[in-house]
Design an enzyme around this catalytic site. Structure first.
Site, short mmCIF file in Angstrom:
data_model
loop_
_atom_site.label_atom_id
_atom_site.label_comp_id
_atom_site.label_asym_id
_atom_site.label_seq_id
_atom_site.Cartn_x
_atom_site.Cartn_y
_atom_site.Cartn_z
N GLU A 281 0.84 -1.21 0.00
CA GLU A 281 0.00 0.00 0.00
C GLU A 281 0.87 1.25 0.00
O GLU A 281 0.57 2.24 -0.66
CB GLU A 281 -0.95 0.01 1.20
CG GLU A 281 -1.92 -1.15 1.24
CD GLU A 281 -2.69 -1.30 -0.06
OE1 GLU A 281 -3.26 -0.32 -0.55
OE2 GLU A 281 -2.69 -2.42 -0.61
N TRP A 284 1.90 1.80 -3.43
CA TRP A 284 0.84 2.44 -4.23
C TRP A 284 0.97 3.96 -4.13
O TRP A 284 0.80 4.70 -5.10
CB TRP A 284 -0.57 2.05 -3.73
CG TRP A 284 -1.16 0.84 -4.39
CD1 TRP A 284 -1.33 -0.39 -3.83
CD2 TRP A 284 -1.69 0.74 -5.72
NE1 TRP A 284 -1.93 -1.23 -4.74
CE2 TRP A 284 -2.16 -0.56 -5.90
CE3 TRP A 284 -1.81 1.64 -6.78
CZ2 TRP A 284 -2.74 -1.01 -7.09
CZ3 TRP A 284 -2.40 1.21 -7.98
CH2 TRP A 284 -2.85 -0.11 -8.12
N TRP A 312 -20.48 13.20 -19.82
CA TRP A 312 -21.11 12.81 -18.55
C TRP A 312 -22.50 13.42 -18.46
O TRP A 312 -22.63 14.65 -18.50
CB TRP A 312 -20.26 13.30 -17.37
CG TRP A 312 -18.91 12.67 -17.33
CD1 TRP A 312 -17.76 13.21 -17.77
CD2 TRP A 312 -18.59 11.37 -16.84
NE1 TRP A 312 -16.71 12.33 -17.60
CE2 TRP A 312 -17.20 11.18 -17.02
CE3 TRP A 312 -19.32 10.33 -16.28
CZ2 TRP A 312 -16.54 10.02 -16.66
CZ3 TRP A 312 -18.66 9.17 -15.91
CH2 TRP A 312 -17.29 9.02 -16.10
N ASN A 347 -10.61 2.72 2.76
CA ASN A 347 -10.18 2.53 1.37
C ASN A 347 -11.21 1.76 0.53
O ASN A 347 -11.51 2.15 -0.59
CB ASN A 347 -8.83 1.81 1.34
CG ASN A 347 -8.37 1.59 -0.09
OD1 ASN A 347 -8.22 2.53 -0.85
ND2 ASN A 347 -8.16 0.33 -0.46
N TRP A 365 -16.22 12.16 -12.85
CA TRP A 365 -15.42 11.76 -11.69
C TRP A 365 -14.70 12.94 -11.05
O TRP A 365 -14.40 12.94 -9.86
CB TRP A 365 -14.42 10.66 -12.08
CG TRP A 365 -13.46 11.05 -13.17
CD1 TRP A 365 -13.65 10.93 -14.51
CD2 TRP A 365 -12.16 11.65 -13.01
NE1 TRP A 365 -12.56 11.41 -15.20
CE2 TRP A 365 -11.64 11.86 -14.31
CE3 TRP A 365 -11.39 12.02 -11.91
CZ2 TRP A 365 -10.37 12.42 -14.53
CZ3 TRP A 365 -10.14 12.58 -12.13
CH2 TRP A 365 -9.64 12.79 -13.43
N TRP A 388 -9.31 7.98 -7.91
CA TRP A 388 -10.51 8.33 -8.70
C TRP A 388 -10.40 7.82 -10.13
O TRP A 388 -11.36 7.27 -10.68
CB TRP A 388 -10.74 9.85 -8.68
CG TRP A 388 -11.59 10.20 -7.50
CD1 TRP A 388 -11.16 10.61 -6.27
CD2 TRP A 388 -13.02 10.08 -7.41
NE1 TRP A 388 -12.23 10.78 -5.43
CE2 TRP A 388 -13.38 10.46 -6.10
CE3 TRP A 388 -14.02 9.70 -8.30
CZ2 TRP A 388 -14.71 10.46 -5.68
CZ3 TRP A 388 -15.34 9.70 -7.87
CH2 TRP A 388 -15.68 10.07 -6.57
C1 LIG Z 1 -11.11 7.34 -4.78
C2 LIG Z 1 -9.93 7.25 -3.85
C3 LIG Z 1 -9.39 8.42 -3.32
C4 LIG Z 1 -8.26 8.36 -2.46
N1 LIG Z 1 -7.74 9.52 -1.97
C5 LIG Z 1 -6.63 9.48 -1.19
C6 LIG Z 1 -6.04 10.67 -0.69
O1 LIG Z 1 -6.47 11.79 -0.98
N2 LIG Z 1 -4.96 10.55 0.14
C7 LIG Z 1 -4.44 9.34 0.48
O2 LIG Z 1 -3.46 9.29 1.23
N3 LIG Z 1 -4.96 8.20 -0.01
C8 LIG Z 1 -6.04 8.22 -0.82
N4 LIG Z 1 -6.58 7.06 -1.27
C9 LIG Z 1 -5.92 5.78 -0.96
C10 LIG Z 1 -6.42 5.07 0.32
O3 LIG Z 1 -7.80 4.97 0.31
C11 LIG Z 1 -5.95 5.77 1.60
O4 LIG Z 1 -4.56 6.01 1.55
C12 LIG Z 1 -6.22 4.91 2.82
O5 LIG Z 1 -7.59 4.61 2.93
C13 LIG Z 1 -5.75 5.65 4.06
O6 LIG Z 1 -6.02 4.92 5.21
P1 LIG Z 1 -4.88 4.23 6.06
O7 LIG Z 1 -3.77 5.18 6.34
O8 LIG Z 1 -5.54 3.62 7.24
O9 LIG Z 1 -4.37 3.14 5.03
P2 LIG Z 1 -3.50 1.82 5.20
O10 LIG Z 1 -4.30 0.72 4.64
O11 LIG Z 1 -2.96 1.66 6.56
O12 LIG Z 1 -2.32 2.08 4.16
C14 LIG Z 1 -1.06 2.64 4.55
C15 LIG Z 1 -0.72 3.81 3.68
O13 LIG Z 1 -0.51 3.41 2.35
C16 LIG Z 1 -0.95 4.43 1.45
N5 LIG Z 1 -2.02 3.90 0.63
C17 LIG Z 1 -2.89 2.92 0.94
N6 LIG Z 1 -3.71 2.64 -0.10
C18 LIG Z 1 -3.35 3.48 -1.08
C19 LIG Z 1 -3.80 3.70 -2.42
N7 LIG Z 1 -4.79 2.97 -2.95
N8 LIG Z 1 -3.22 4.67 -3.13
C20 LIG Z 1 -2.20 5.41 -2.64
N9 LIG Z 1 -1.71 5.23 -1.39
C21 LIG Z 1 -2.28 4.30 -0.63
C22 LIG Z 1 -1.45 5.58 2.32
O14 LIG Z 1 -0.40 6.50 2.48
C23 LIG Z 1 -1.77 4.87 3.63
O15 LIG Z 1 -1.71 5.71 4.75
C24 LIG Z 1 -7.69 7.09 -2.14
C25 LIG Z 1 -8.26 5.94 -2.68
C26 LIG Z 1 -9.36 6.02 -3.53
C27 LIG Z 1 -9.94 4.74 -4.09
#
Ligand SMILES: Cc1cc2nc3c(=O)[nH]c(=O)nc-3n(C[C@H](O)[C@H](O)[C@H](O)COP(=O)(O)OP(=O)(O)OC[C@H]3O[C@@H](n4cnc5c(N)ncnc54)[C@H](O)[C@@H]3O)c2cc1C
Length: 491
Positions: A281, A284, A312, A347, A365, A388
């Site tokens: 993650e 990502w 759209w 997420n 979107w 997105w």
């Molecule tokens: C439509 C959409 C919008 C999003 N907008 C953001 C946003 O503005 N900022 C943001 O930090 N993340 C975003 N994410 C990714 C992800 O949803 C969040 O990082 C995550 O939910 C944060 O919670 P956590 O720290 O508990 O995640 P954990 O599951 O603990 O993950 C650890 C870290 O990994 C990174 N991470 C995890 N998943 C993703 C991912 N899919 N893409 C990029 N990095 C990721 C984040 O830095 C996160 O803190 C988005 C995902 C989607 C589908």
């Protein structure tokens, strides 16, 4: 005039005093070191609301950072101004030889930094910037052909292969006595109160977010105890599965090197599956950062230009119902209410809510992306845009457009007992675990027995998913025939 002496560290998205690239370089190369943060009017004045949890998060984190620096003989100069003007003026006023800062790759920040660099240069002051908030940035991970990766799995493989202990080694910020300089008396204002910069207090404390380095430490300590279960729990919003560290990563109250170094080591141990999944993650996050760097047109447009031609329909009322959490699809509404109430969205729910807006409600979107940008505490342009475009199938490595999330199936799978829905959509809390995902399918007698009247207590579904899905396929099909055009790349 006395010759330039010392340096200024300009803090931005890196609100910590340990393992900090710019602070470390300044202490080593150009002491004494002053530290500053600008509450940038260019950003703050553009925020849609004067009650913004992020501003409070920053303010609280600055207070902690200031105290930490003062304990070491320094302190934070905090200004409420336009950073473009203020940083060169401050550097000149302090008479420093150089300003140090960590890279920020958002387009507006690149533009701001270029302007600051020009002003400093005109005054004969160096502007030294470097990598800090990513383990690999810009063009550090490329394909054999020297091109950027646009698909995640090979990118992750290359990223992991390139990782060495040096990449996650902490930047030493231990300073010899006198290396950190306290703010000069006329600039020694304490971190301003929210009211002094035109903002109101928020409910940050009650939504469970603890700001600052101490907050990050607490969250990370808690997550380390849960990491082994991460792979199995991370998709279930009712469960405390993820780390909730995203806001800390966003504002740099934690070092990404520390997280990656720990996760990588833990992943190599026996039963390291949870840590390995979590590390992915974090990769990502870097993947989307390099997409934004190489393909800056994604800020505002589809990664694949063909998808910019989607017409759209944006039916009236759909966006408002989605924002308000009143679409009649309980999992979507619970997700949107979680965002409004806490500034966070799980997420799995981000994927469901984003897909629903584009493919069920047929709203551009970018309107959803904007709404998330306004409310998410962890808002990052690169990750938000990447998420997105993934969900709307307009991006690199997106799910193919013909694979449309079924919100009811997602709800049954990831919130099987409806525990999460009940938390945020209490008006249907009386429905049973099997009933709560699609209330409109229940016989009137069951609804009556549970005391729920659709249309009174909770809206009927705003669209029929099967019909909406078909319409989405037509919209996407028209835009992509005869085949997607190639994406544009920086340089
Ligand atoms: C439509 C959409 C919008 C999003 N907008 C953001 C946003 O503005 N900022 C943001 O930090 N993340 C975003 N994410 C990714 C992800 O949803 C969040 O990082 C995550 O939910 C944060 O919670 P956590 O720290 O508990 O995640 P954990 O599951 O603990 O993950 C650890 C870290 O990994 C990174 N991470 C995890 N998943 C993703 C991912 N899919 N893409 C990029 N990095 C990721 C984040 O830095 C996160 O803190 C988005 C995902 C989607 C589908």
């Amino acid at each position: 005039m006395s010759p330039p002496l010392g340096s200024l560290v300009w803090f931005r998205r890196d609100l910590r005093d340990h393992d900090h690239a710019a602070l470390s370089a300044a202490i080593t190369d150009e002491p004494p070191v002053w530290c500053a943060f600008v509450l940038d009017r260019e950003i703050l004045d553009a925020l849609p609301s004067r009650t913004d949890r992020r501003v409070e998060f920053i303010r609280e984190s600055l207070t902690e950072l200031d105290a930490a620096l003062r304990r070491r003989g320094g302190g934070l100069i905090v200004r409420h101004a336009h950073a473009r003007d203020e940083i060169p003026a401050l550097a000149a006023r302090l008479g420093v030889a150089a300003v140090y800062a960590n890279h920020d790759h958002e387009p507006a920040a690149i533009d701001r930094d270029a302007a600051v660099g020009r002003s400093l240069d005109a005054r004969g002051i160096a502007f030294r910037t470097g990598k800090d908030h990513l383990v690999f940035e810009r063009g550090e991970i490329l394909t054999r052909a020297g091109t950027p990766y646009t698909v995640f799995t090979p990118y992750r493989r290359a990223w992991l292969a390139a990782l060495t202990p040096a990449h996650v080694a902490a930047h030493d910020t231990a300073a010899a006595a006198g290396a950190l300089a306290p703010p000069p008396p006329d600039l020694d204002d304490r971190v301003p109160a929210l009211g002094a910069i035109g903002f109101h207090a928020t409910d940050l404390a009650s939504v469970g977010v603890k700001p600052g380095m101490s907050g990050a430490r607490t969250f990370f300590r808690d997550f380390r105890r849960r990491v082994d279960g991460y792979a199995d729990t991370r998709d279930f919003p009712a469960v405390r599965g993820p780390s909730y560290l995203s806001t800390h990563l966003r504002f740099g109250t934690v070092s990404v090197r520390e997280l990656v170094g720990w996760a990588h080591a833990r992943a190599l141990e026996r039963d390291g599956r949870g840590a390995a999944t979590w590390l992915s993650e974090l990769v990502w996050r870097e993947f989307y950062a390099q997409i934004l760097w190489h393909f800056p047109h994604v800020a505002g447009r589809a990664f694949r230009p063909a998808y910019d031609t989607i017409a759209w329909p944006d039916p009236p009322g759909n966006l408002d119902a989605w924002r308000a959490g009143r679409t009649g699809y309980p999992i979507v509404d619970a997700a949107m209410r979680q965002l409004a109430r806490t500034g966070y969205m799980h997420n799995r729910l981000r994927m469901i809510a984003a897909s629903f807006l584009a493919k069920d409600l047929h709203v551009d979107w970018r309107s959803g992306e904007r709404h998330f940008a306004d409310l998410l505490l962890d808002y990052e342009l690169a990750s938000n845009n990447g998420g997105w475009q993934w969900a709307a199938s307009t991006g690199c490595d997106a799910q193919p457009y013909f694979r449309v999330f079924n919100p009811v199936a997602q709800s049954r799978r990831f919130d099987p007992r409806g525990a999460f829905i009940r938390r945020y959509v209490p008006e249907i809390a009386a429905l049973g675990p099997d009933e709560i995902h699609a209330p409109w399918t229940l016989p009137p007698a069951i609804l009556a027995a549970r005391g729920v009247v659709l249309g009174r207590d909770y809206p009927p579904p705003i669209v029929d998913h099967a019909t909406a899905r078909q319409r989405a396929l037509e919209l996407y099909g028209r835009a992509t025939a005869p085949g997607p055009a190639r994406a544009r790349r920086r340089d």
